[in-house]
Design an enzyme around this catalytic site. Sequence first.
Site, mmCIF file in Angstrom:
data_model
loop_
_atom_site.group_PDB
_atom_site.id
_atom_site.type_symbol
_atom_site.label_atom_id
_atom_site.label_comp_id
_atom_site.label_asym_id
_atom_site.label_seq_id
_atom_site.Cartn_x
_atom_site.Cartn_y
_atom_site.Cartn_z
ATOM 1 C CB THR A 87 4.438 -11.985 -2.633
ATOM 2 O OG1 THR A 87 5.212 -13.187 -1.787
ATOM 3 C CG2 THR A 87 4.060 -10.823 -1.984
ATOM 4 C CE LYS A 162 5.736 -11.955 1.488
ATOM 5 N NZ LYS A 162 6.926 -12.823 1.549
ATOM 6 C CE LYS A 237 5.456 -9.280 -5.882
ATOM 7 N NZ LYS A 237 5.701 -10.767 -6.361
HETATM 8 P P1 NAD Z 1 11.104 -15.904 -10.107
HETATM 9 O O1 NAD Z 1 10.898 -14.917 -11.055
HETATM 10 O O2 NAD Z 1 12.291 -16.623 -10.032
HETATM 11 O O3 NAD Z 1 10.146 -17.247 -10.508
HETATM 12 C C1 NAD Z 1 8.991 -17.191 -11.001
HETATM 13 C C2 NAD Z 1 8.676 -17.821 -12.230
HETATM 14 O O4 NAD Z 1 7.347 -17.897 -12.796
HETATM 15 C C3 NAD Z 1 9.707 -17.786 -13.448
HETATM 16 O O5 NAD Z 1 10.433 -18.734 -13.663
HETATM 17 C C4 NAD Z 1 8.850 -17.297 -14.603
HETATM 18 O O6 NAD Z 1 8.963 -17.782 -15.821
HETATM 19 C C5 NAD Z 1 7.325 -18.076 -14.262
HETATM 20 N N1 NAD Z 1 6.195 -17.529 -14.742
HETATM 21 C C6 NAD Z 1 6.032 -16.254 -14.918
HETATM 22 N N2 NAD Z 1 4.811 -16.053 -15.467
HETATM 23 C C7 NAD Z 1 4.311 -17.249 -15.907
HETATM 24 C C8 NAD Z 1 3.155 -17.590 -16.284
HETATM 25 N N3 NAD Z 1 2.256 -17.006 -16.772
HETATM 26 N N4 NAD Z 1 3.027 -19.111 -16.518
HETATM 27 C C9 NAD Z 1 3.987 -19.936 -15.928
HETATM 28 N N5 NAD Z 1 5.056 -19.533 -15.399
HETATM 29 C C10 NAD Z 1 5.384 -18.212 -15.277
HETATM 30 O O7 NAD Z 1 10.430 -15.523 -8.773
HETATM 31 P P2 NAD Z 1 10.787 -16.336 -7.275
HETATM 32 O O8 NAD Z 1 11.747 -15.693 -6.486
HETATM 33 O O9 NAD Z 1 10.819 -17.648 -7.423
HETATM 34 O O10 NAD Z 1 9.440 -15.789 -6.409
HETATM 35 C C11 NAD Z 1 8.175 -16.176 -6.839
HETATM 36 C C12 NAD Z 1 6.986 -15.535 -5.866
HETATM 37 O O11 NAD Z 1 7.487 -15.768 -4.565
HETATM 38 C C13 NAD Z 1 6.925 -14.046 -6.087
HETATM 39 O O12 NAD Z 1 5.574 -13.782 -5.974
HETATM 40 C C14 NAD Z 1 7.759 -13.523 -4.893
HETATM 41 O O13 NAD Z 1 7.450 -12.183 -4.428
HETATM 42 C C15 NAD Z 1 7.814 -14.409 -3.823
HETATM 43 N N6 NAD Z 1 8.895 -14.613 -2.897
HETATM 44 C C16 NAD Z 1 10.098 -14.637 -3.268
HETATM 45 C C17 NAD Z 1 10.849 -14.664 -2.175
HETATM 46 C C18 NAD Z 1 12.267 -14.751 -2.680
HETATM 47 O O14 NAD Z 1 13.443 -14.731 -1.744
HETATM 48 N N7 NAD Z 1 12.580 -14.902 -3.872
HETATM 49 C C19 NAD Z 1 10.633 -14.696 -0.807
HETATM 50 C C20 NAD Z 1 9.362 -14.687 -0.584
HETATM 51 C C21 NAD Z 1 8.197 -14.447 -1.530
#
Ligand code: NAD
Length: 286
Positions: A87, A162, A237
Amino acid sequence: MKIGFIGLGNMGMPMARNLIAEGHEVTGFDLIQKSDPLVQISKLLSETVSGKEVIITMLPDGSSLLEVYSSILNELQSEAILIDCSTVDVISAKKAAGMANEKGLKALDAPVSGGIGGAEDGTLTFMVGGDIAAFEKVTPLFNIMGQKAVLCGESGAGQSVKICNNMILGVSMIAVCEAFVMADNLGLDRSKMFDVVSTASGSCWAINTYCPVPNVGPNTPADNNYIPGFSADLMLKDLGLAKTAAEETNSFTPLGKEAYALYENFCSKGGKGKDFSAILNFIKDS
Ligand code: NAD
């Protein structure tokens, strides 16, 4: 398909596992070293993407997306399709797709709804922006990771849907919580309140499916000490992205802005890490 998967966090790792379970060849990469019995993880971004047919990103925000795209676009084969499931703000989504298009590559923005449970169960909903041919080619992957994928329009349309959806969700959750707090103060039984409202004109997803009150309605994070679910931090966010989009498009969204302010206040006063429905108690104590 040969897939490179970048960003193996709470969402990315289970999505990658589901693709492997259906026979796809996935190489994963994350900034933080991870290990997993199923997902083959590379220490090099270049190794993760070279020779792959599809690159999926699941990253925290627009700046990490643009940083990753800047590093990988020159390494990709000409037929590769990029799918960004993070997102991010609409401008970054469009910029990322533009950078890919300049190199002759097709890119889709495909944020998800459904949370960690949906990622684990393969029941996410994908909201997609971009080219129809690319969308059709990777639809089998969406069907593994999710239960529904809708092509919403051109690049950025997935992110736009979204943030509109989550602005409705944030505002309606606050409205439901305010109503429950007022119901308490009016001396009402919370179960009676749920029985009526969930089948009356006040019904909505926030009360019917995700009731913020414990021991009322279906089983929700409220029945599990407000362990997320969908965290208040992520709601903040998304409301921030909606606020930015409203400002950029000169849209009148007073309730969306107020929802952002309330979640910001809630997160700074103990809400961080709790489910977003825990704003009930913040409203009750305010
Ligand atoms: P998270 O923080 O658990 O995972 C993100 C991962 O990306 C981390 O492991 C981090 O180390 C990695 N990362 C960051 N920068 C990086 C880079 N430059 N290169 C490689 N890896 C990198 O977050 P999440 O909960 O998995 O969410 C991911 C996305 O999905 C976000 O944008 C969030 O808004 C969206 N989202 C999350 C949920 C939820 O319930 N968790 C629901 C819908 C959408």
